[in-house]
Design a protein around this motif. Structure first.
Motif, PDB file in Angstrom:
ATOM      1  N   ARG A 141      87.388  58.046 120.437  1.00 19.06           N
ATOM      2  CA  ARG A 141      85.945  57.891 120.253  1.00 19.06           C
ATOM      3  C   ARG A 141      85.201  58.363 121.510  1.00 19.06           C
ATOM      4  NH1 ARG A 141      83.180  55.347 116.442  1.00 19.06           N
ATOM      5  NH2 ARG A 141      85.081  54.376 115.620  1.00 19.06           N
ATOM      6  N   ASP A 142      84.215  59.228 121.282  1.00 22.17           N
ATOM      7  CA  ASP A 142      83.378  59.775 122.355  1.00 22.17           C
ATOM      8  C   ASP A 142      84.179  60.596 123.375  1.00 22.17           C
ATOM      9  OD1 ASP A 142      81.087  58.549 121.265  1.00 22.17           O
ATOM     10  OD2 ASP A 142      81.571  56.674 122.289  1.00 22.17           O
ATOM     11  N   LYS A 143      85.309  61.163 122.940  1.00 19.17           N
ATOM     12  CA  LYS A 143      86.140  62.006 123.800  1.00 19.17           C
ATOM     13  C   LYS A 143      86.091  63.450 123.316  1.00 19.17           C
ATOM     14  CE  LYS A 143      87.925  58.417 126.062  1.00 19.17           C
ATOM     15  NZ  LYS A 143      87.696  58.167 127.508  1.00 19.17           N
ATOM     16  N   LYS A 144      86.473  64.354 124.196  1.00 19.23           N
ATOM     17  CA  LYS A 144      86.590  65.763 123.824  1.00 19.23           C
ATOM     18  C   LYS A 144      88.012  66.016 123.333  1.00 19.23           C
ATOM     19  CE  LYS A 144      86.020  70.492 125.593  1.00 19.23           C
ATOM     20  NZ  LYS A 144      85.653  71.326 126.762  1.00 19.23           N
ATOM     21  N   ILE A 145      88.117  66.686 122.196  1.00 22.17           N
ATOM     22  CA  ILE A 145      89.406  66.890 121.541  1.00 22.17           C
ATOM     23  C   ILE A 145      89.613  68.371 121.254  1.00 22.17           C
ATOM     24  CG2 ILE A 145      90.756  66.436 119.447  1.00 22.17           C
ATOM     25  CD1 ILE A 145      89.338  63.780 119.208  1.00 22.17           C
ATOM     26  N   ILE A 146      90.864  68.806 121.350  1.00 24.87           N
ATOM     27  CA  ILE A 146      91.261  70.149 120.929  1.00 24.87           C
ATOM     28  C   ILE A 146      92.069  70.034 119.641  1.00 24.87           C
ATOM     29  CG2 ILE A 146      92.784  72.108 121.459  1.00 24.87           C
ATOM     30  CD1 ILE A 146      92.039  71.715 124.392  1.00 24.87           C
ATOM     31  N   VAL A 147      91.784  70.887 118.674  1.00 21.37           N
ATOM     32  CA  VAL A 147      92.608  71.025 117.473  1.00 21.37           C
ATOM     33  C   VAL A 147      93.191  72.428 117.488  1.00 21.37           C
ATOM     34  CG1 VAL A 147      92.639  71.145 114.957  1.00 21.37           C
ATOM     35  CG2 VAL A 147      91.309  69.364 116.102  1.00 21.37           C
ATOM     36  N   VAL A 148      94.510  72.523 117.431  1.00 18.84           N
ATOM     37  CA  VAL A 148      95.182  73.827 117.442  1.00 18.84           C
ATOM     38  C   VAL A 148      95.586  74.184 116.016  1.00 18.84           C
ATOM     39  CG1 VAL A 148      97.086  75.195 118.344  1.00 18.84           C
ATOM     40  CG2 VAL A 148      96.054  73.404 119.766  1.00 18.84           C
ATOM     41  N   GLY A 149      95.106  75.317 115.535  1.00 18.20           N
ATOM     42  CA  GLY A 149      95.455  75.763 114.195  1.00 18.20           C
ATOM     43  C   GLY A 149      94.330  76.556 113.575  1.00 18.20           C
ATOM     44  N   GLY A 150      94.652  77.319 112.534  1.00 16.91           N
ATOM     45  CA  GLY A 150      93.639  78.146 111.900  1.00 16.91           C
ATOM     46  C   GLY A 150      93.622  78.061 110.395  1.00 16.91           C
ATOM     47  N   GLY A 151      94.379  77.108 109.835  1.00 15.50           N
ATOM     48  CA  GLY A 151      94.421  76.965 108.383  1.00 15.50           C
ATOM     49  C   GLY A 151      93.525  75.851 107.882  1.00 15.50           C
ATOM     50  N   ASP A 152      93.643  75.561 106.588  1.00 16.22           N
ATOM     51  CA  ASP A 152      92.829  74.515 105.982  1.00 16.22           C
ATOM     52  C   ASP A 152      93.069  73.160 106.641  1.00 16.22           C
ATOM     53  OD1 ASP A 152      91.606  76.241 104.258  1.00 16.22           O
ATOM     54  OD2 ASP A 152      92.688  75.600 102.468  1.00 16.22           O
ATOM     55  N   SER A 153      94.328  72.872 106.971  1.00 20.37           N
ATOM     56  CA  SER A 153      94.640  71.584 107.594  1.00 20.37           C
ATOM     57  C   SER A 153      93.913  71.429 108.918  1.00 20.37           C
ATOM     58  CB  SER A 153      96.151  71.442 107.819  1.00 20.37           C
ATOM     59  OG  SER A 153      96.837  71.388 106.595  1.00 20.37           O
ATOM     60  N   ALA A 154      93.875  72.493 109.717  1.00 21.10           N
ATOM     61  CA  ALA A 154      93.193  72.432 111.011  1.00 21.10           C
ATOM     62  C   ALA A 154      91.704  72.222 110.834  1.00 21.10           C
ATOM     63  CB  ALA A 154      93.466  73.710 111.803  1.00 21.10           C
ATOM     64  N   MET A 155      91.093  72.911 109.858  1.00 25.56           N
ATOM     65  CA  MET A 155      89.658  72.746 109.621  1.00 25.56           C
ATOM     66  C   MET A 155      89.351  71.334 109.137  1.00 25.56           C
ATOM     67  SD  MET A 155      88.618  75.711 110.520  1.00 25.56           S
ATOM     68  CE  MET A 155      90.108  75.918 111.522  1.00 25.56           C
ATOM     69  N   GLU A 156      90.216  70.830 108.263  1.00 24.77           N
ATOM     70  CA  GLU A 156      90.012  69.484 107.731  1.00 24.77           C
ATOM     71  C   GLU A 156      90.141  68.437 108.839  1.00 24.77           C
ATOM     72  OE1 GLU A 156      91.674  66.649 104.088  1.00 24.77           O
ATOM     73  OE2 GLU A 156      92.618  68.585 104.500  1.00 24.77           O
ATOM     74  N   GLU A 157      91.158  68.595 109.680  1.00 25.36           N
ATOM     75  CA  GLU A 157      91.359  67.632 110.764  1.00 25.36           C
ATOM     76  C   GLU A 157      90.222  67.711 111.769  1.00 25.36           C
ATOM     77  OE1 GLU A 157      95.150  66.802 112.313  1.00 25.36           O
ATOM     78  OE2 GLU A 157      95.553  66.057 110.294  1.00 25.36           O
ATOM     79  N   ALA A 158      89.757  68.920 112.074  1.00 27.38           N
ATOM     80  CA  ALA A 158      88.655  69.066 113.022  1.00 27.38           C
ATOM     81  C   ALA A 158      87.391  68.384 112.499  1.00 27.38           C
ATOM     82  CB  ALA A 158      88.391  70.544 113.285  1.00 27.38           C
ATOM     83  N   SER A 159      87.097  68.605 111.227  1.00 27.19           N
ATOM     84  CA  SER A 159      85.911  67.988 110.636  1.00 27.19           C
ATOM     85  C   SER A 159      86.032  66.468 110.641  1.00 27.19           C
ATOM     86  CB  SER A 159      85.705  68.497 109.200  1.00 27.19           C
ATOM     87  OG  SER A 159      85.440  69.885 109.195  1.00 27.19           O
TER      88      SER A 159
END
Length: 316
Positions: A141-159
């Motif tokens: 919560r209130d942290k900066k996060i990196i999501v590694v990936g370029g597929g649907d799973s990565a977009m879903e997790e990022a959102s």
């Protein structure tokens, strides 16, 4: 010969063992190289019902194992190298050639997250590196996060992670994403999402005992760059642990075992599948446990419907 053998000791396999043991079926549970499944790599579990203060992943799995043992489940350490599902009784071959025969089989061998295989990744799992946004997003919560990936799973997790994080940076090794347009558009329209495309992850950098960020190579310039972050989520897909079946059972193109809707029944009568090896969508401990219960009940009904046969007469 065993009446029922369970392959795997994650939430699905252990729940099946509890139910079958309570039904006096005396299941034999085969433990693989990582007893307890993916939860063994998880520190704090806060979304499993019944634990108001949370529980450590290894502790939760140990509790479930002890519960199964209490009712008479038996455990055997071994790596399954081959199964023969073409005739009954089913034959399971372990390392060193040991063979086990069974009237019925529950496959709960799980799935493994694909990893980046870069320095700092494995040793920081559960310490800032994660493969499950719904499991661990709350901790950032209130942290900066990196999501590694370029597929649907990565977009879903990022959102999903934007619900908690102050900023989510999507890192992908190519300049174009593999995700569907609708998933890309959803991520691009989110003001909390930023982009670091055409960057290859090189190593995870720590600050003391915490993750500090990700070192990447900019493909366009060839230079190394550092992206600061408090957490790194690897979202490049999962692989179901089903290769040992060698095409004897119906799977989808990715290898997830197919089951009849509303059941755990596979394409082979007497063989059930539960947990992440047949679930590419939810991948949660509680849903895996639910399908483990279903598999146990399905096996009970299957065995009750079988004629009593002296299988030993057909053994070589």
């Amino acid at each position: 010969m065993e009446r029922v053998v369970i392959l795997g000791t994650g939430p699905a396999g252990l729940t099946a063992a509890i139910y079958l043991a309570r039904a006096s079926m005396k299941p034999l549970v085969i433990e693989g190289a990582e007893p307890g499944g993916q939860l063994i790599l998880t520190t704090e579990v806060e979304n499993y019902p019944g634990y108001s203060d949370g529980i450590l992943g290894p502790e939760l799995m140990d509790n479930m194992r002890k519960q199964a043992e209490r009712f008479g489940a038996r455990f055997k350490r071994g790596w399954v190298t081959e199964v023969n599902l073409k005739k009954k009784p089913f034959k399971i071959t372990l390392q060193k050639g040991e063979e086990i025969t069974a009237e019925s089989l529950i496959i709960s061998t799980g799935a493994a997250a694909k990893m980046l295989d870069i320095p700092g990744e494995t040793e920081n799992l559960g310490k800032g590196v994660s493969t499950c946004a719904t499991c661990d997003g709350f901790f950032f919560r209130d942290k900066k996060i990196i999501v590694v990936g370029g597929g649907d799973s990565a977009m879903e997790e990022a959102s999903f992670l934007t619900r908690f994080a102050s900023e989510v940076v999507i890192v992908h090794r190519r300049n174009e994403l593999r995700a569907s347009k609708i998933m890309q558009d959803r991520a691009r329209q989110n003001p909390k999402v930023s982009w670091a495309l055409d960057r290859v992850p090189l190593r995870i950098v720590t600050k003391g005992d915490k993750v500090g960020g990700l070192k990447v190579r900019n493909n366009e310039t060839g230079n190394e760059e550092f992206i600061e972050a408090d957490g790194i989520f690897v979202a490049i897909g999962h692989l179901p642990n089903s290769a040992f079946l060698k095409g004897q059972i119906e799977t989808d193109p990715l290898g997830y075992i197919q089951v009849s809707p509303g059941t755990t029944e596979t394409s082979i009568p007497g063989v059930m599948a539960c947990g992440d090896v047949q679930d590419s969508k939810y991948r949660q401990a509680v849903t895996a446990a639910g399908t483990g219960c279903m598999a146990a009940l399905d096996v009970e009904r299957f065995l009750e419907g079988q004629e009593i046969v002296d299988w030993s007469q057909s053994l070589p």
